[in-house]
Design a protein around this motif. Structure first.
Motif, short mmCIF file in Angstrom:
data_model
loop_
_atom_site.label_atom_id
_atom_site.label_comp_id
_atom_site.label_asym_id
_atom_site.label_seq_id
_atom_site.Cartn_x
_atom_site.Cartn_y
_atom_site.Cartn_z
N ASN A 176 -14.17 6.85 1.61
CA ASN A 176 -12.92 6.09 1.54
C ASN A 176 -13.20 4.61 1.45
N THR A 177 -12.32 3.90 0.77
CA THR A 177 -12.50 2.47 0.48
C THR A 177 -11.22 1.72 0.80
N LEU A 178 -11.34 0.63 1.53
CA LEU A 178 -10.20 -0.20 1.90
C LEU A 178 -9.89 -1.23 0.82
N VAL A 179 -8.62 -1.28 0.40
CA VAL A 179 -8.11 -2.36 -0.44
C VAL A 179 -6.94 -2.98 0.32
N PRO A 180 -7.14 -4.14 0.96
CA PRO A 180 -6.05 -4.73 1.75
C PRO A 180 -4.90 -5.16 0.86
N GLY A 181 -3.68 -4.90 1.30
CA GLY A 181 -2.51 -5.37 0.58
C GLY A 181 -2.35 -6.87 0.72
N LYS A 182 -1.68 -7.46 -0.25
CA LYS A 182 -1.53 -8.92 -0.25
C LYS A 182 -0.46 -9.40 0.73
N ASP A 183 0.31 -8.46 1.32
CA ASP A 183 1.34 -8.86 2.27
C ASP A 183 0.82 -9.03 3.68
N GLY A 184 -0.45 -8.70 3.92
CA GLY A 184 -1.05 -8.91 5.22
C GLY A 184 -0.76 -7.82 6.23
#
Length: 469
Positions: A176-184
């Protein structure tokens, strides 16, 4: 929502691929345990050899009851989280040369890929269980009610992780890979999985996709699959001779969120993706290599002008670091990225031949954050840990190493370093059988990296580093 098992706290003491080939035993509830002191580094039984610039400073054997195969690592603050096929272990690494076990979580499911995001831990389950609960008995992929996918834990209290959610995904979660959302406050988890079959109701072919889970970090129990993008509408690479598996989704994805790009290692294909819209990744480049049997993982250089892919020839269970296999198979392939296109530059293969009883092949690693330079540290199973100068992509070379002797000199027994990553001044290696190792490097070329510090580090969610960060 899963029911959290009863937890017991410990007293704090003192100053953190495999494919479907390994089995594990036992079903039990989540358990937290007492501290385990690090073993003396380089004990005679270890038969350790290092380069002059590497010192083995600590080893912590796998603690009971989390004694299955160690897998990946993630880091947050003064803690390292060690994945295991039985669950995970949290280490206090505030004193790196004396790591202490803070908690042990027994929650079987195989693979145990780990990613950390603030107070949340995402954990891959790739062996089916009869239910979502920790302690559920093992099942088979042919059972339509079996659970595979992602487990979410709240680790705000490192001594007492709390199981808060489970999300089913087709074919489970190998990585699994984390892609943080731009909304924080939103995380997107790219779930890679494979090995479909007509016999498996939750893992039907063709499986040319990934699953994307959306997590509201303020309400992780509401996490759900929001997209299943097909990355290979043409079916990917199925015809190349010598493939370990044809392309079926991806084995692993490394995101570089600051640059809105990701690299996928997808069995028969290496790809680049535009992830500016994280729910709708777009494949922008696709490469193949007749020397590659299994595209396993990927890493970008800090400036994203170089991409390193690994080939896990033999699935991690074979002796491939020898003269017979040669320098171009089971190796890293290094590409430069020019005008959106990947141009092949060269291979890097471990230069130290290993014995016929040592499984050895390219595996998980990370950049050593030297600003303006490209250095890489990498696990090679029983080939140990290699430190690599990538500054000339066509002529990568080893500049340091850590290597144990074979587990068994008379027969091939799987083991060795699954993951080796640089974090805040030290290299941490998760050995499949021998536990958690800490290495210190003393090399003038790498000293600038000691000025780069992270509050959190997931190697498959690559951060951009700057001097003095």
């Amino acid at each position: 929502m899963p029911t959290s098992p009863t937890l017991s706290k410990r007293r704090r003491v003192g100053p953190r691929t495999g494919h479907r080939l390994l089995t594990f035993v036992g079903a039990a509830s989540l358990v937290l345990g007492t501290a385990v002191a690090p073993a003396a580094a380089d004990s005679p039984a270890d038969d350790v050899v290092t380069s002059d610039n590497v010192t083995h400073v600590a080893n912590v054997p796998k603690p009971s009851p989390v004694t299955n195969t160690n897998s990946d690592l993630a880091f947050t603050g003064d803690y390292a989280i060690s994945g295991n096929y039985d669950g995970f272990v949290i280490y206090d690494i505030s004193t790196p040369e004396s790591p202490q076990i803070v908690s042990k979580v027994l929650c079987e499911g195989g693979q145990g890929d780990v990613t950390v995001s603030g107070d949340l831990l995402y954990f891959s389950v790739d062996y089916p269980r009869r239910s979502e609960e920790c302690g559920a008995a093992s099942s088979t992929p042919a059972d339509p009610t079996a659970f595979e996918g992602i487990r979410i834990f709240d680790i705000s209290d490192k001594t007492a992780p709390r199981y808060v959610a489970a999300i089913r995904t087709d074919c489970g979660s190998h990585t699994n890979t984390l892609v943080p959302g731009k909304d924080g406050r939103t995380d997107y988890i790219y779930v890679s999985s494979y090995a479909p079959s007509e016999r498996f109701p939750n893992c039907q072919p063709p499986h040319d996709k990934i699953s994307i889970i959306e997590v509201d970090t303020h309400d992780p129990a509401s996490a759900k699959v929001v997209a299943e993008p097909v990355l290979f509408p043409d079916g990917g690479n199925h015809d190349q001779p010598g493939l370990l598996r044809p392309t079926e989704g991806c084995h692993d994805i490394t995101a570089y969120p600051e640059k809105d790009i990701a690299a996928g290692a997808c069995m028969g294909d290496g790809i680049l993706m535009d992830i500016s819209d994280p729910v709708n990744p777009v494949v922008t480049e696709q490469v193949r290599d007749t020397n590659f049997a299994f595209w396993h993982s990927a890493t970008f250089s800090n400036d994203a002008k170089t991409v390193l892919f690994t080939d896990e020839l033999g699935g991690g269970g074979a002796a491939t670091c020898n003269e017979r296999i040669g320098p171009e198979r089971g190796a890293n392939a290094i590409y430069t990225l020019k005008n959106g296109k990947l141009d092949f530059e060269g291979y890097y293969k471990l230069p130290r031949h290993q014995s016929a009883t040592e499984n050895c092949v390219a595996h998980n690693g990370s950049l050593i954050p030297v600003p303006g330079q490209d250095f890489f540290v990498q696990a090679w199973y029983q080939g140990g840990v290699s430190i690599i100068d990538l500054n000339d992509p066509a002529n990568a070379r080893e500049i340091g190493y850590f290597d144990r002797g074979p587990i068994d000199e008379n027969r091939l027994v799987g083991g060795g370093s699954w993951s080796a990553y640089y974090y805040n001044g030290y290299i941490y290696s998760n050995d499949m059988t021998r536990g958690f190792d800490v290495l210190k490097v003393d090399d003038r070329r790498l000293r600038p990296a000691e000025k780069v510090t992270y509050d959190e580090f997931n190697p498959q969610s690559q951060p951009r580093y700057k001097p003095g960060r």
